[in-house]
Design an enzyme around this catalytic site. Structure first.
Site, mmCIF file in Angstrom:
data_model
loop_
_atom_site.group_PDB
_atom_site.id
_atom_site.type_symbol
_atom_site.label_atom_id
_atom_site.label_comp_id
_atom_site.label_asym_id
_atom_site.label_seq_id
_atom_site.Cartn_x
_atom_site.Cartn_y
_atom_site.Cartn_z
ATOM 1 N N HIS A 114 27.118 -19.566 -6.197
ATOM 2 C CA HIS A 114 27.884 -18.330 -6.012
ATOM 3 C C HIS A 114 27.928 -17.522 -7.309
ATOM 4 O O HIS A 114 28.026 -18.095 -8.393
ATOM 5 C CB HIS A 114 29.305 -18.696 -5.591
ATOM 6 C CG HIS A 114 30.187 -17.504 -5.360
ATOM 7 N ND1 HIS A 114 30.096 -16.733 -4.229
ATOM 8 C CD2 HIS A 114 31.165 -16.956 -6.127
ATOM 9 C CE1 HIS A 114 30.998 -15.761 -4.294
ATOM 10 N NE2 HIS A 114 31.649 -15.877 -5.439
ATOM 11 N N ALA A 149 -25.784 -16.585 2.246
ATOM 12 C CA ALA A 149 -26.423 -17.804 2.738
ATOM 13 C C ALA A 149 -26.168 -17.927 4.234
ATOM 14 O O ALA A 149 -25.054 -17.690 4.704
ATOM 15 C CB ALA A 149 -25.892 -19.031 2.005
ATOM 16 N N GLU A 196 -21.878 -17.176 -2.562
ATOM 17 C CA GLU A 196 -20.951 -16.092 -2.223
ATOM 18 C C GLU A 196 -21.703 -14.771 -2.352
ATOM 19 O O GLU A 196 -22.270 -14.469 -3.403
ATOM 20 C CB GLU A 196 -19.742 -16.114 -3.166
ATOM 21 C CG GLU A 196 -18.848 -14.895 -3.075
ATOM 22 C CD GLU A 196 -18.334 -14.616 -1.665
ATOM 23 O OE1 GLU A 196 -18.557 -13.487 -1.163
ATOM 24 O OE2 GLU A 196 -17.722 -15.523 -1.074
ATOM 25 N N ILE A 228 0.465 -6.813 7.789
ATOM 26 C CA ILE A 228 -0.317 -5.976 6.879
ATOM 27 C C ILE A 228 0.099 -4.514 7.006
ATOM 28 O O ILE A 228 0.308 -3.816 6.012
ATOM 29 C CB ILE A 228 -1.818 -6.147 7.147
ATOM 30 C CG1 ILE A 228 -2.252 -7.575 6.813
ATOM 31 C CG2 ILE A 228 -2.635 -5.158 6.329
ATOM 32 C CD1 ILE A 228 -3.704 -7.885 7.168
ATOM 33 N N THR A 255 -10.712 -12.778 0.097
ATOM 34 C CA THR A 255 -9.729 -11.781 0.525
ATOM 35 C C THR A 255 -8.471 -11.846 -0.316
ATOM 36 O O THR A 255 -7.956 -10.823 -0.768
ATOM 37 C CB THR A 255 -9.393 -11.983 2.013
ATOM 38 O OG1 THR A 255 -10.557 -11.708 2.800
ATOM 39 C CG2 THR A 255 -8.274 -11.053 2.445
ATOM 40 N N LYS A 283 -2.214 -6.771 -3.292
ATOM 41 C CA LYS A 283 -1.125 -6.251 -2.452
ATOM 42 C C LYS A 283 0.231 -6.535 -3.083
ATOM 43 O O LYS A 283 1.094 -5.658 -3.136
ATOM 44 C CB LYS A 283 -1.208 -6.874 -1.065
ATOM 45 C CG LYS A 283 -0.094 -6.467 -0.115
ATOM 46 C CD LYS A 283 -0.148 -7.305 1.139
ATOM 47 C CE LYS A 283 0.179 -8.761 0.845
ATOM 48 N NZ LYS A 283 0.095 -9.616 2.057
ATOM 49 N N GLY A 296 -5.984 -5.514 13.320
ATOM 50 C CA GLY A 296 -6.603 -6.795 13.618
ATOM 51 C C GLY A 296 -7.676 -7.165 12.618
ATOM 52 O O GLY A 296 -8.169 -6.318 11.857
ATOM 53 N N GLY A 337 1.330 -2.946 13.871
ATOM 54 C CA GLY A 337 2.695 -3.436 13.738
ATOM 55 C C GLY A 337 2.783 -4.830 13.172
ATOM 56 O O GLY A 337 3.856 -5.438 13.170
#
Length: 450
Positions: free
Chosen positions: A433, A115, A35, A179, A42, A51, A262, A176
């Site tokens: 209820h 890598a 990594e 995100i 993400t 978020k 995007g 729109g």
């Protein structure tokens, strides 16, 4: 041929980490993972987790006003972005540490480096070292993109929002999708004056029209200046702010501009094309139902394949990969009937088809109403419950909820719908209820047939 590893994973996000640690810890495979950035990908570092914590933080802005309606005298507070961000950074560090420990405990050898692929069984690190593996799994995820307009370098993306030194007084969010809409609600709740531009007729294209229309109404009512059929054509520096020109020829100044228009898969420079791995338009890796590429030893999962770009889906794809390759149980990935949520305010939860996607005769059961909790204090908040039911089989083909905690609700509804529940199965279920969700099982009359 003897290899260094049974499996080499490129990418330390949720999908790659799950595949690596299960293959090593549960099947005894010799596994390594590389990594180049932070472990968790993400979702953990710059997506779902931070978020959602921002969503929680932003919801407190309405606390004092709502509490007053219930007889509580709670002074209106102020939001301390620095204090929140400091705690957020510490939490992300903690979660990254957990990911590293999980890999170590499972026996996965990790490399903190980029890598790339040399051949069907060889990877090369940034320092030139190479390693070989019988199987290679690419799980490098994706990244947000910026449109090709003048001044785009002055804008930020969703990756940058968590690292701002301070929140601007005003912000333009362009886009729109989920995100863009989520951050519009978050930042408005944190006290930022938010304007949102979307080039289409309505936000959240692809979601149910009735649901997205109500959500757009609620976002505007809660302070987001949501504008549709408009886009940005250029950005210029204006002191400490930025000046934006839109498609109407008008100019406005904002503290920051965030593009959420995007994302693209992280495949550039990996050496995939040179090896014969097919890339789809847009750069995503083409795979079969078992996540295998055109090169038999190379597999790919998660956002880099641009199938269903959700963290739980990447994890499921990783598990299916392990079953197929290391357990001898060929397991195709199941992308059918996946519940999901948009963490706006209110949230949108959805599973199955929308009314607009129907290709067979169906009945629509739908209701909007003011929920008890906020109706009591005179709020105009509204929620939506909607079921789409096949006339022939009576199966529930789709469920769409716009309400607080819709993500929690759609998870439960998703189990029934995945199992093939009919409308009559829903009807036989006794309502809890008083709750918002009881409407899911008490709608007896279709509002229309289509």
């Amino acid at each position: 041929m003897t290899f260094d590893y049974d499996l080499f994973v490129i990418g330390g996000g949720s999908g790659g980490v799950r595949a690596a640690r299960v293959a090593a810890g549960e099947t005894g495979a010799k596994v390594a993972l590389a990594e180049e950035d932070r472990y968790g990908g993400t979702c953990v570092i710059r997506g779902c987790v931070p978020k959602k914590l921002m969503v929680f933080a932003s919801e407190f802005s309405h606390l004092s006003a709502n509490a007053a309606g219930y007889g509580w005298n709670i002074p209106q507070g102020t939001f301390d972005w620095t204090a929140f961000r400091t705690r957020l950074d510490a939490e992300l560090d903690r979660l990254e540490g957990i990911y590293r420990r999980l890999l170590n405990t499972a026996g996965v050898e990790t490399f903190d480096t980029r890598a790339t692929l040399v051949d069907a069984h060889t990877v090369r690190f940034a320092n030139g070292d190479t390693r070989t593996a019988k199987h290679i799994l690419v799980a490098t995820g994706g990244h947000p993109t910026l449109p090709d307009i003048d001044g785009k370098e002055l804008a930020i993306t969703s990756n940058d929002i968590f690292h701002l030194d301070s929140l601007p007084e005003t912000m333009l969010i362009v886009g729109g999708g989920f995100i863009a809409c989520e951050f519009a609600c978050i930042l408005a709740g944190m006290g930022v004056k938010v304007t949102q531009f979307y080039r289409g007729d309505q936000i959240l294209r692809g979601f149910d029209d009735e649901a997205r229309n109500l959500l757009a109404h609620e976002m505007r009512r809660k302070g987001v200046d949501l504008q549709v059929n408009i886009n940005v054509t250029g950005i210029e520096q204006d002191g400490d702010a930025v000046r934006v020109t839109d498609t109407n020829g008008d100019t406005r100044t904002f503290g920051k501009v965030l593009f959420a228009t995007g994302r693209a898969p992280n495949t550039a420079g990996l050496g995939l094309v040179e090896l014969g791995v097919e890339l789809k338009p847009g750069g995503a890796i083409a795979v079969d139902d078992y996540s295998q590429t055109a090169v038999p030893s190379i597999y790919a999962i998660g956002d880099v394949t641009d199938r269903v770009n959700l963290t739980p889906v990447a994890i499921r794809e990783g598990m299916a990969f392990v079953d197929t390759v290391f357990r001898g149980r060929p397991t195709p990935v199941d992308h059918d009937l996946i519940p999901s949520a948009v963490y706006t305010q209110p949230e949108l939860g959805t599973i199955g088809i929308t009314e607009e996607q129907l290709s067979e005769p169906a009945e629509i059961y739908s209701t909007t109403f003011r929920p008890m909790q906020t109706a009591f204090i005179g709020s105009e908040d509204r929620v939506l419950m909607k079921l789409i039911v096949s006339k022939e089989t009576r199966r529930v083909l789709g469920c769409h909820i716009v309400a607080p905690n819709a993500g929690e609700l759609i998870q439960m509804a998703g189990i029934a719908i995945k199992m093939g529940a009919t409308k009559e199965d829903f009807d036989r279920t006794v309502a809890v209820h008083p709750t918002i969700s009881e409407e899911i099982v008490t709608m007896r009359t279709a509002v229309r047939s289509v």
